[in-house]
Design a protein around this motif. Structure first.
Motif, short mmCIF file in Angstrom:
data_model
loop_
_atom_site.label_atom_id
_atom_site.label_comp_id
_atom_site.label_asym_id
_atom_site.label_seq_id
_atom_site.Cartn_x
_atom_site.Cartn_y
_atom_site.Cartn_z
N THR A 1 0.03 11.10 -9.97
CA THR A 1 -0.52 9.75 -9.93
C THR A 1 0.32 8.79 -10.77
OG1 THR A 1 -2.74 10.66 -9.64
CG2 THR A 1 -2.58 8.36 -10.34
N ASN A 2 0.76 9.24 -11.93
CA ASN A 2 1.55 8.37 -12.81
C ASN A 2 2.88 7.97 -12.17
OD1 ASN A 2 -0.42 8.45 -14.78
ND2 ASN A 2 0.54 10.11 -15.93
N VAL A 3 3.52 8.92 -11.49
CA VAL A 3 4.80 8.61 -10.83
C VAL A 3 4.60 7.63 -9.69
CG1 VAL A 3 6.72 9.59 -9.51
CG2 VAL A 3 5.84 10.80 -11.48
N VAL A 4 3.57 7.87 -8.88
CA VAL A 4 3.29 6.98 -7.75
C VAL A 4 2.96 5.58 -8.25
CG1 VAL A 4 1.73 6.54 -5.83
CG2 VAL A 4 2.57 8.86 -6.23
N LYS A 5 2.15 5.49 -9.29
CA LYS A 5 1.79 4.18 -9.86
C LYS A 5 3.03 3.46 -10.39
CE LYS A 5 -3.05 4.89 -11.20
NZ LYS A 5 -3.99 5.00 -12.34
N ALA A 6 3.90 4.19 -11.07
CA ALA A 6 5.11 3.57 -11.62
C ALA A 6 6.00 3.04 -10.50
CB ALA A 6 5.88 4.59 -12.47
N ALA A 7 6.14 3.81 -9.41
CA ALA A 7 6.96 3.36 -8.29
C ALA A 7 6.34 2.13 -7.62
CB ALA A 7 7.12 4.49 -7.28
N LEU A 8 5.02 2.15 -7.43
CA LEU A 8 4.35 1.00 -6.82
C LEU A 8 4.46 -0.24 -7.70
CD1 LEU A 8 1.11 2.74 -5.49
CD2 LEU A 8 3.00 1.84 -4.12
N THR A 9 4.33 -0.06 -9.01
CA THR A 9 4.47 -1.19 -9.93
C THR A 9 5.88 -1.76 -9.87
OG1 THR A 9 2.80 -0.25 -11.41
CG2 THR A 9 4.29 -1.89 -12.34
N ARG A 10 6.87 -0.88 -9.85
CA ARG A 10 8.26 -1.33 -9.77
C ARG A 10 8.51 -2.10 -8.48
NH1 ARG A 10 12.61 -2.92 -12.64
NH2 ARG A 10 14.56 -2.35 -11.61
N ILE A 11 7.97 -1.62 -7.38
CA ILE A 11 8.16 -2.29 -6.09
C ILE A 11 7.48 -3.65 -6.10
CG2 ILE A 11 7.59 -2.20 -3.63
CD1 ILE A 11 7.92 0.88 -3.85
N SER A 12 6.25 -3.71 -6.60
CA SER A 12 5.50 -4.97 -6.58
C SER A 12 6.12 -6.01 -7.52
CB SER A 12 4.05 -4.73 -6.97
OG SER A 12 3.95 -4.23 -8.29
N GLU A 13 6.70 -5.56 -8.63
CA GLU A 13 7.26 -6.50 -9.61
C GLU A 13 8.69 -6.91 -9.27
OE1 GLU A 13 6.94 -4.62 -13.38
OE2 GLU A 13 4.78 -4.99 -13.58
N GLN A 14 9.46 -6.00 -8.71
CA GLN A 14 10.89 -6.26 -8.52
C GLN A 14 11.28 -6.46 -7.06
OE1 GLN A 14 12.70 -6.57 -11.28
NE2 GLN A 14 14.63 -7.06 -10.24
N TYR A 15 10.57 -5.78 -6.15
CA TYR A 15 11.02 -5.79 -4.75
C TYR A 15 9.88 -6.17 -3.80
CZ TYR A 15 14.73 -3.10 -7.00
OH TYR A 15 15.73 -2.69 -7.85
N ALA A 16 9.03 -7.07 -4.23
CA ALA A 16 7.90 -7.48 -3.38
C ALA A 16 8.38 -8.15 -2.10
CB ALA A 16 6.98 -8.42 -4.16
N THR A 17 9.42 -8.99 -2.22
CA THR A 17 9.95 -9.68 -1.03
C THR A 17 10.51 -8.69 -0.03
OG1 THR A 17 10.50 -11.60 -2.40
CG2 THR A 17 11.56 -11.43 -0.24
N GLN A 18 11.28 -7.72 -0.53
CA GLN A 18 11.87 -6.71 0.35
C GLN A 18 10.77 -5.86 1.01
OE1 GLN A 18 12.81 -7.48 -2.66
NE2 GLN A 18 15.02 -7.82 -2.71
N GLN A 19 9.71 -5.56 0.25
CA GLN A 19 8.63 -4.76 0.81
C GLN A 19 7.87 -5.53 1.89
OE1 GLN A 19 7.70 -1.87 1.03
NE2 GLN A 19 5.62 -2.07 1.82
N SER A 20 7.71 -6.84 1.70
CA SER A 20 7.01 -7.64 2.71
C SER A 20 7.79 -7.67 4.03
CB SER A 20 6.81 -9.07 2.19
OG SER A 20 8.05 -9.72 2.00
N ARG A 21 9.09 -7.48 3.94
CA ARG A 21 9.94 -7.42 5.14
C ARG A 21 10.09 -6.00 5.68
NH1 ARG A 21 14.81 -11.07 2.50
NH2 ARG A 21 13.65 -13.04 2.35
N GLY A 22 9.49 -5.04 4.99
CA GLY A 22 9.62 -3.65 5.42
C GLY A 22 10.95 -3.03 5.09
N ASN A 23 11.61 -3.53 4.04
CA ASN A 23 12.94 -3.06 3.68
C ASN A 23 12.95 -2.16 2.45
OD1 ASN A 23 14.15 -4.42 5.80
ND2 ASN A 23 14.55 -6.26 4.58
#
Length: 295
Positions: free
Chosen positions: A94-116
């Motif tokens: 759970t801690n690893v998944v949360k850390a990855a999700l936090t990193r994506i939401s904070e740093q790569y939210a735009t890329q994630q919204s595009r599916g990249n």
């Protein structure tokens, strides 16, 4: 109040569970010793290789021109998430998944919204977690822990490296648990590609002042060291995660065994109280019946 049969059944069930958790703790402890030895042996090698690469490539033009140092506008991101294949290890996955999700939401939210944003899962639990959340998941190397070896991890590293050089990804990051001790695992997020030059400390500066004789050539040595360093970086992360998993499972099973012991004490107390209440009720019924006959 539950019946005596129900309480007895719960006592038997909890007792069986306690025996299982004890056995799992012992198995995790045995595996932890081997995994801990592996990571302790790997750390000095990985650190020295990193120092050597920094020393040799300091000021070298060929290092600056390496395709693994190419900095591009971040459009496509690959997150390599290292988890375990099995659960029953507390908050390890759970801690690893949360850390990855936090990193994506904070740093790569735009890329994630595009599916990249794509996930390379090493370990089944991470692949399952990100698949449920709708991410693009590369499960090609999800079974690496079934036969953990440098060859298997090297294949995953080479796949990521080739994709980066080909321009399929602009940034590759690594999320894993670093092993500190049996009770403590630290979630780490590292940038794997492009390679970021680390600032040299006093020791590195002194070492870089030494004149080296390169054989066969500086270019060939650096061209060999950079890919090898990247493969070792991923292999070290997997070994760290492997040791962390067994430490987390050992701690979780130890706590589960203690909790089962506490629950058994409570159930035995309930059983004795229920039994005493049943005996008292029977005595009262006998006394009442005797008085009724006497009257």
């Amino acid at each position: 109040m539950p019946s005596l049969k129900e309480v007895r059944n719960r006592i038997v069930s909890v007792n069986s569970t306690q025996q299982i958790t004890k056995a799992m703790k012992m198995v995790a402890a045995a595996k932890l010793r081997r995994a801990q030895d592996n990571i302790i042996q790997m750390r000095p090698y990985a650190q020295k290789l990193s120092e050597m690469l920094g020393t040799v490539s300091a000021g070298a033009d060929v290092a600056a021109e390496s395709p693994y140092k190419a900095v591009r506008p971040v459009e496509r991101v690959l997150m390599i998430v290292v988890t375990s294949d099995r659960g029953l290890c507390g908050a390890f996955n759970t801690n690893v998944v949360k850390a990855a999700l936090t990193r994506i939401s904070e740093q790569y939210a735009t890329q994630q919204s595009r599916g990249n944003v794509e996930i390379m899962a090493i370990g089944k639990k991470g692949g399952e977690a990100f698949t449920r959340r709708g991410f693009k998941v590369n499960n090609q190397f999800v079974d690496s822990f079934l036969n953990l070896s440098f060859a298997n991890v090297r294949a995953a590293a080479e796949s990521a490296m080739e994709s980066f050089v080909a321009g399929r990804y602009d940034v590759i990051e690594l999320v894993y648990n670093e092993f500190k001790n049996v009770a403590t695992q630290i979630v780490r997020t590292e940038q794997m590609l492009p390679i970021v030059s680390k600032p040299a400390d006093a020791t590195a500066t002194t070492a870089s002042a030494v004149n080296y004789a390169f054989e066969p050539s500086e270019e060939e040595i650096i061209a060999e060291l950079i890919p090898k360093s990247l493969k070792i970086q991923l292999y070290k992360a997997v070994l760290e995660s492997n040791a962390s998993e067994h430490g987390a499972r050992m701690t979780a099973m130890d706590k589960a065994t203690e909790n089962a012991g506490e629950l058994l004490k409570e159930l035995r107390l309930v059983y004795n109280r229920t039994r005493q209440a049943a005996i008292t009720k029977e005595i009262l019924e006998i006394v009442g019946g005797a008085e009724a006959l006497a009257n």
